[in-house]
Design a protein around this motif. Sequence first.
Motif, mmCIF file in Angstrom:
data_model
loop_
_atom_site.group_PDB
_atom_site.id
_atom_site.type_symbol
_atom_site.label_atom_id
_atom_site.label_comp_id
_atom_site.label_asym_id
_atom_site.label_seq_id
_atom_site.Cartn_x
_atom_site.Cartn_y
_atom_site.Cartn_z
ATOM 1 N N ASN A 126 0.820 -1.218 0.000
ATOM 2 C CA ASN A 126 0.000 0.000 0.000
ATOM 3 C C ASN A 126 0.853 1.266 0.000
ATOM 4 O OD1 ASN A 126 1.016 -0.022 2.557
ATOM 5 N ND2 ASN A 126 -0.952 0.098 3.624
ATOM 6 N N GLY A 127 2.166 1.113 -0.124
ATOM 7 C CA GLY A 127 3.051 2.276 -0.168
ATOM 8 C C GLY A 127 3.599 2.709 1.171
ATOM 9 N N ASP A 128 3.200 2.038 2.254
ATOM 10 C CA ASP A 128 3.727 2.374 3.579
ATOM 11 C C ASP A 128 5.123 1.786 3.764
ATOM 12 O OD1 ASP A 128 1.453 3.739 4.165
ATOM 13 O OD2 ASP A 128 0.592 2.196 5.475
ATOM 14 N N THR A 129 5.798 2.250 4.804
ATOM 15 C CA THR A 129 7.128 1.756 5.105
ATOM 16 C C THR A 129 7.054 0.432 5.849
ATOM 17 O OG1 THR A 129 9.243 2.265 6.179
ATOM 18 C CG2 THR A 129 7.251 3.003 7.304
ATOM 19 N N GLU B 148 7.231 4.356 12.686
ATOM 20 C CA GLU B 148 6.404 4.060 11.526
ATOM 21 C C GLU B 148 5.305 5.103 11.365
ATOM 22 O OE1 GLU B 148 3.930 0.147 9.974
ATOM 23 O OE2 GLU B 148 4.040 0.602 12.112
ATOM 24 N N GLY B 149 4.722 5.533 12.500
ATOM 25 C CA GLY B 149 3.656 6.527 12.451
ATOM 26 C C GLY B 149 4.120 7.893 11.996
ATOM 27 N N GLN B 150 5.401 8.187 12.118
ATOM 28 C CA GLN B 150 5.952 9.451 11.622
ATOM 29 C C GLN B 150 6.417 9.328 10.166
ATOM 30 O OE1 GLN B 150 8.830 9.547 14.894
ATOM 31 N NE2 GLN B 150 8.035 11.559 15.483
ATOM 32 N N ILE B 151 6.919 8.158 9.812
ATOM 33 C CA ILE B 151 7.485 7.969 8.473
ATOM 34 C C ILE B 151 6.394 7.972 7.404
ATOM 35 C CG2 ILE B 151 8.721 6.344 6.976
ATOM 36 C CD1 ILE B 151 10.291 5.457 9.468
ATOM 37 N N ASN B 152 5.284 7.268 7.655
ATOM 38 C CA ASN B 152 4.256 7.126 6.621
ATOM 39 C C ASN B 152 3.651 8.459 6.172
ATOM 40 O OD1 ASN B 152 4.404 4.346 6.169
ATOM 41 N ND2 ASN B 152 3.152 3.914 7.963
ATOM 42 N N PRO B 153 3.284 9.373 7.090
ATOM 43 C CA PRO B 153 2.777 10.669 6.621
ATOM 44 C C PRO B 153 3.799 11.451 5.810
ATOM 45 C CG PRO B 153 2.189 10.330 8.917
ATOM 46 C CD PRO B 153 3.153 9.246 8.551
ATOM 47 N N LEU B 154 5.083 11.337 6.185
ATOM 48 C CA LEU B 154 6.119 12.038 5.433
ATOM 49 C C LEU B 154 6.275 11.448 4.033
ATOM 50 C CD1 LEU B 154 8.776 12.501 8.254
ATOM 51 C CD2 LEU B 154 7.610 14.325 7.008
ATOM 52 N N LEU B 155 6.130 10.123 3.928
ATOM 53 C CA LEU B 155 6.174 9.501 2.601
ATOM 54 C C LEU B 155 5.042 10.032 1.726
ATOM 55 C CD1 LEU B 155 6.973 5.767 3.483
ATOM 56 C CD2 LEU B 155 8.477 7.386 2.323
ATOM 57 N N TYR C 142 4.655 12.169 -5.441
ATOM 58 C CA TYR C 142 4.157 12.867 -6.621
ATOM 59 C C TYR C 142 3.873 11.827 -7.705
ATOM 60 C CZ TYR C 142 6.314 16.704 -4.074
ATOM 61 O OH TYR C 142 6.669 17.589 -3.092
ATOM 62 N N SER C 143 2.641 11.817 -8.210
ATOM 63 C CA SER C 143 2.217 10.816 -9.196
ATOM 64 C C SER C 143 2.517 9.404 -8.690
ATOM 65 C CB SER C 143 2.896 11.054 -10.548
ATOM 66 O OG SER C 143 2.570 12.331 -11.046
ATOM 67 N N ASN C 144 2.278 9.226 -7.400
ATOM 68 C CA ASN C 144 2.444 7.935 -6.728
ATOM 69 C C ASN C 144 3.896 7.465 -6.663
ATOM 70 O OD1 ASN C 144 0.936 6.090 -5.228
ATOM 71 N ND2 ASN C 144 1.054 4.548 -6.845
ATOM 72 N N VAL C 145 4.839 8.404 -6.820
ATOM 73 C CA VAL C 145 6.269 8.093 -6.698
ATOM 74 C C VAL C 145 6.850 8.988 -5.615
ATOM 75 C CG1 VAL C 145 8.509 8.094 -7.856
ATOM 76 C CG2 VAL C 145 6.457 7.405 -9.109
ATOM 77 N N VAL C 146 7.581 8.393 -4.679
ATOM 78 C CA VAL C 146 8.165 9.149 -3.581
ATOM 79 C C VAL C 146 9.430 9.858 -4.040
ATOM 80 C CG1 VAL C 146 9.234 8.984 -1.298
ATOM 81 C CG2 VAL C 146 7.214 7.614 -1.824
ATOM 82 N N TYR D 239 14.457 12.574 2.549
ATOM 83 C CA TYR D 239 15.660 12.567 3.377
ATOM 84 C C TYR D 239 15.979 13.958 3.903
ATOM 85 C CZ TYR D 239 16.539 7.815 1.742
ATOM 86 O OH TYR D 239 16.441 6.473 1.474
ATOM 87 N N ARG D 240 15.706 14.999 3.092
ATOM 88 C CA ARG D 240 15.935 16.358 3.581
ATOM 89 C C ARG D 240 15.000 16.681 4.749
ATOM 90 N NH1 ARG D 240 16.412 17.652 -1.924
ATOM 91 N NH2 ARG D 240 14.242 18.357 -1.987
ATOM 92 N N LEU D 241 13.728 16.306 4.630
ATOM 93 C CA LEU D 241 12.751 16.595 5.682
ATOM 94 C C LEU D 241 13.080 15.881 6.988
ATOM 95 C CD1 LEU D 241 9.340 16.512 3.766
ATOM 96 C CD2 LEU D 241 10.506 18.507 4.700
#
Length: 206
Positions: A2-5, A29-36, A41-45, A51-53
Amino acid sequence: SNGDTRFKYFLNQDDPAFFALGPGIELTEGQINPLLGQCKYSNVVDEDQFYRLTGQNLVARRAKHGAHVTDIACGLDPQHAGADSPHLIGVQLPKWVTEETSGAYLTPIAIYSIHYILRRAGQIASRPLPVVINLSYGFIAGPHDGTAPLERAIDQLIASRATPLRVVLPSGNHYLARCHSRFDLPRAASLDIPGHILHWRVQPDN
């Protein structure tokens, strides 16, 4: 899928706040998924933006050994990853551990990192999980015979844990350089012991 980490926890000990706060900066995990999702963009991370964020300067490099080995050891195509796939816990060692080429700073940091992984692994599930730890660090200093402090500490952790724990260490790094010389000294009652000549070949400017 589903695109989660798949990372449950990631501890960055290379963050500048490491010295001030102690253990480093942790991402869950709860912090990483919202940042992903924020960096998608267009379903591509956009990995560089992610990494900058999150301040992951070392992991952002193109050829990080630990990230590369993690992908080989337990990476999956997204469509094959699910709730029953192995969970991941990551630790980024401080770069000053590597900059001290003798390896003198590695033992306390590595032991702390292993304890962190085991502690977090115990929080993932209601039952103890088997754990495999890949320690992607090339060991040059020390005897390499199981008697170094880090090796003994790892042995003690494995022996004291009820559920399986395996620690995988690198071998063959540094192009299989011949870093050791070994010989036997005869037992003698006097100090008149025959000497041994060690040929030490050093590369120019090394």
